[in-house]
Design a protein around this motif. Structure first.
Motif, PDB file in Angstrom:
ATOM      1  N   UNK A  79       0.862  -1.189   0.000  1.00  0.00           N
ATOM      2  CA  UNK A  79       0.000   0.000   0.000  1.00  0.00           C
ATOM      3  C   UNK A  79       0.897   1.237   0.000  1.00  0.00           C
ATOM      4  N   UNK A  80       0.779   2.030  -1.060  1.00  0.00           N
ATOM      5  CA  UNK A  80       1.532   3.273  -1.144  1.00  0.00           C
ATOM      6  C   UNK A  80       0.710   4.356  -0.449  1.00  0.00           C
ATOM      7  N   UNK A  81       1.325   5.054   0.500  1.00  0.00           N
ATOM      8  CA  UNK A  81       0.642   6.138   1.212  1.00  0.00           C
ATOM      9  C   UNK A  81       1.266   7.450   0.749  1.00  0.00           C
ATOM     10  N   UNK A  82       0.418   8.365   0.293  1.00  0.00           N
ATOM     11  CA  UNK A  82       0.952   9.601  -0.264  1.00  0.00           C
ATOM     12  C   UNK A  82      -0.107  10.701  -0.202  1.00  0.00           C
ATOM     13  N   UNK A  83       0.329  11.959  -0.337  1.00  0.00           N
ATOM     14  CA  UNK A  83      -0.669  13.033  -0.323  1.00  0.00           C
ATOM     15  C   UNK A  83      -1.089  13.394  -1.752  1.00  0.00           C
ATOM     16  N   UNK A  84      -2.104  14.247  -1.866  1.00  0.00           N
ATOM     17  CA  UNK A  84      -2.674  14.511  -3.194  1.00  0.00           C
ATOM     18  C   UNK A  84      -1.700  15.265  -4.109  1.00  0.00           C
ATOM     19  N   UNK A  85      -0.773  16.016  -3.556  1.00  0.00           N
ATOM     20  CA  UNK A  85       0.219  16.705  -4.395  1.00  0.00           C
ATOM     21  C   UNK A  85       1.226  15.710  -4.973  1.00  0.00           C
ATOM     22  N   UNK A  86       1.813  14.907  -4.095  1.00  0.00           N
ATOM     23  CA  UNK A  86       2.841  13.949  -4.533  1.00  0.00           C
ATOM     24  C   UNK A  86       2.222  12.872  -5.433  1.00  0.00           C
ATOM     25  N   UNK A  87       0.971  12.502  -5.150  1.00  0.00           N
ATOM     26  CA  UNK A  87       0.294  11.505  -5.992  1.00  0.00           C
ATOM     27  C   UNK A  87       0.287  11.971  -7.449  1.00  0.00           C
ATOM     28  N   UNK A  88      -0.023  13.260  -7.649  1.00  0.00           N
ATOM     29  CA  UNK A  88      -0.071  13.798  -9.001  1.00  0.00           C
ATOM     30  C   UNK A  88       1.288  13.770  -9.694  1.00  0.00           C
ATOM     31  N   UNK A  89       2.352  13.861  -8.922  1.00  0.00           N
ATOM     32  CA  UNK A  89       3.697  13.919  -9.508  1.00  0.00           C
ATOM     33  C   UNK A  89       4.325  12.540  -9.715  1.00  0.00           C
ATOM     34  N   UNK A  90       4.163  11.654  -8.734  1.00  0.00           N
ATOM     35  CA  UNK A  90       4.993  10.432  -8.732  1.00  0.00           C
ATOM     36  C   UNK A  90       4.243   9.107  -8.625  1.00  0.00           C
ATOM     37  N   UNK A  91       2.945   9.133  -8.299  1.00  0.00           N
ATOM     38  CA  UNK A  91       2.284   7.853  -7.998  1.00  0.00           C
ATOM     39  C   UNK A  91       2.203   6.923  -9.213  1.00  0.00           C
ATOM     40  N   UNK A  92       1.945   7.496 -10.399  1.00  0.00           N
ATOM     41  CA  UNK A  92       1.840   6.646 -11.595  1.00  0.00           C
ATOM     42  C   UNK A  92       3.110   5.834 -11.807  1.00  0.00           C
ATOM     43  N   UNK A  93       4.239   6.523 -11.648  1.00  0.00           N
ATOM     44  CA  UNK A  93       5.509   5.830 -11.850  1.00  0.00           C
ATOM     45  C   UNK A  93       5.701   4.704 -10.828  1.00  0.00           C
ATOM     46  N   UNK A  94       5.383   4.988  -9.571  1.00  0.00           N
ATOM     47  CA  UNK A  94       5.578   3.970  -8.520  1.00  0.00           C
ATOM     48  C   UNK A  94       4.663   2.772  -8.776  1.00  0.00           C
ATOM     49  N   UNK A  95       3.415   3.070  -9.166  1.00  0.00           N
ATOM     50  CA  UNK A  95       2.483   1.970  -9.443  1.00  0.00           C
ATOM     51  C   UNK A  95       2.983   1.127 -10.613  1.00  0.00           C
ATOM     52  N   UNK A  96       3.532   1.786 -11.641  1.00  0.00           N
ATOM     53  CA  UNK A  96       3.974   0.989 -12.780  1.00  0.00           C
ATOM     54  C   UNK A  96       5.217   0.160 -12.449  1.00  0.00           C
ATOM     55  N   UNK A  97       6.081   0.694 -11.573  1.00  0.00           N
ATOM     56  CA  UNK A  97       7.227  -0.123 -11.115  1.00  0.00           C
ATOM     57  C   UNK A  97       6.714  -1.383 -10.393  1.00  0.00           C
ATOM     58  N   UNK A  98       5.688  -1.200  -9.544  1.00  0.00           N
ATOM     59  CA  UNK A  98       5.147  -2.345  -8.800  1.00  0.00           C
ATOM     60  C   UNK A  98       4.417  -3.309  -9.740  1.00  0.00           C
ATOM     61  N   UNK A  99       3.661  -2.751 -10.686  1.00  0.00           N
ATOM     62  CA  UNK A  99       2.933  -3.611 -11.627  1.00  0.00           C
ATOM     63  C   UNK A  99       3.883  -4.435 -12.487  1.00  0.00           C
ATOM     64  N   UNK A 100       4.965  -3.778 -12.931  1.00  0.00           N
ATOM     65  CA  UNK A 100       5.956  -4.511 -13.728  1.00  0.00           C
ATOM     66  C   UNK A 100       6.556  -5.671 -12.938  1.00  0.00           C
ATOM     67  N   UNK A 101       6.727  -5.450 -11.629  1.00  0.00           N
ATOM     68  CA  UNK A 101       7.248  -6.521 -10.769  1.00  0.00           C
ATOM     69  C   UNK A 101       6.156  -7.501 -10.339  1.00  0.00           C
ATOM     70  N   UNK A 102       4.942  -7.343 -10.882  1.00  0.00           N
ATOM     71  CA  UNK A 102       3.783  -8.179 -10.519  1.00  0.00           C
ATOM     72  C   UNK A 102       3.549  -8.202  -9.009  1.00  0.00           C
ATOM     73  N   UNK A 103       3.583  -7.020  -8.427  1.00  0.00           N
ATOM     74  CA  UNK A 103       3.313  -6.897  -6.996  1.00  0.00           C
ATOM     75  C   UNK A 103       1.959  -6.210  -6.825  1.00  0.00           C
TER      76      UNK A 103
END
Ligand code: MG
Length: 347
Positions: free
Chosen positions: A38-62
């Motif tokens: 579970x990635x915990x983040x605020x609405x500002x940082x989510x807009x900047x970095x969350x997509x990238x973090x999710x795709x790193x996790x998805x690529x690792x099938x996590x």
């Protein structure tokens, strides 16, 4: 890329460098096996970095989810932490799963405490996105939320199991937020490292950023390694902070932490020199370093106002107070004095 190995009640790595967030998937697998994140983040940082973090996790099938809360200090509250805990329960997270704190100090403190509380403790990875969080709050295991009565009053010591400092993320930081972190970097120079101080005073930041962060983390590692639970040497990290807390409070938190630390460092070096407590006159060099890094050097409050704010602070419960005295640039000592004496010094 640099790795600092922390050897506290948990052993963990702090990995610092460009694009280290790309390592999240492989590191989670290596450290924790087959888990959910579970990635915990605020609405500002989510807009900047969350997509990238999710795709790193998805690529690792996590398998992963994200809890997004409103940015700002007011989210560091019992209400938000219980919302997060309910979220984890509804999504069937277990204690073998992982919380990733993606953000600045508020996110790190809130997530670190949630990781200690949920099912009596789940795994924790810190991914600081501000300079301040990279050099300070993401390492060392202090977590907390604020109570109505004051800042950081409800918390625990909870070391992370991994810290990833992705220096690319600093490029999206507004300059005043970057400067806030530089106040802590200057602090590290004054308490422990003349060479680091000179680099920063000369404004050689960009080309040395990774090395600067690495050095600060290593200094903090060494201090926390000796005094994880803040009963002695760890107080050195409070250089400039005793007055900073009073300045922040007096301003109703309009003045940022870094700016307040900058002002606090100037005042405490001045009183230390004026009262014969320092070997060297440090305040001029500290002022130069602060100005070079776009930080304020004068405080809008009188010393007497700061004294009364300090008197009410939690750190002065016993009628005594620890102040951190700069002996010279690169070396400080802790001085335990009576509040009455502190009041005299401030005059
Ligand atoms: Mg600080």
């Amino acid at each position: 890329m640099h790795t600092v190995k922390v050897n506290a009640s948990k052993k963990y790595d702090v990995i610092i460098g460009k694009n280290t967030s790309a390592l999240l998937g492989e590191k989670v697998k290596e450290l924790f096996g087959n888990v959910k994140v579970c990635v915990v983040t605020d609405d500002t940082v989510a807009g900047l970095h969350l997509d990238k973090i999710k795709s790193v996790l998805n690529e690792g099938r996590i398998a992963n989810d994200a809890f997004i809360f409103p940015h700002g200090e007011s989210s560091k509250s019992p209400e938000v932490i219980f919302e997060l805990l309910e979220f984890l329960a509804k999504k069937h997270f277990s204690r073998k799963d992982v919380l990733v704190a993606l953000g600045g100090g508020v996110t790190g403190d809130l997530t670190g405490l949630a990781a200690a509380l949920y099912m009596r403790g789940m795994h924790l990875v810190q991914m600081p996105t501000t300079l301040l969080a990279m050099v300070d709050s993401s390492v060392g295991g202090k977590t907390a939320v604020n109570l109505k009565s004051g800042k950081n009053l409800a918390g625990v010591f909870n070391q992370p199991e991994l810290v990833l400092c992705d220096t690319d993320m600093l490029s999206t930081l507004p300059s005043e937020i970057f400067a806030d972190g530089m106040a802590e970097v200057i602090k590290y120079g004054v308490i422990a490292d003349r060479e680091l101080f000179d680099v920063v005073k000369n404004g050689e930041i960009e080309e040395n950023l990774e090395a600067i962060i690495t050095r600060c983390v290593a200094i903090k590692r060494d201090i926390v390694g000796e005094d994880e639970f803040d009963t002695g040497k760890r107080q050195l990290l409070n250089f400039g902070h005793t007055l900073a807390h009073s300045i922040e409070k007096e301003s109703n938190f309009e003045i940022s932490h870094g700016s307040a630390v900058a002002m606090g460092m100037v005042i405490v070096s001045e009183i230390a020199w004026a009262n014969g407590m320092s070997e060297e006159r440090c305040q001029d060099e500290i002022v130069d370093a602060l100005l070079e890094n776009n930080l304020p050097i004068t405080c809008p409050y009188k010393n007497s106002e700061l004294y009364y704010a300090t008197e009410n602070d939690k750190k002065s419960s016993s009628g005594r107070i620890s102040i951190i005295v700069p002996e010279k640039i690169g070396k400080c000592r802790i001085e335990d004095i009576a509040l009455a004496e502190f009041r005299e010094l401030l005059k």
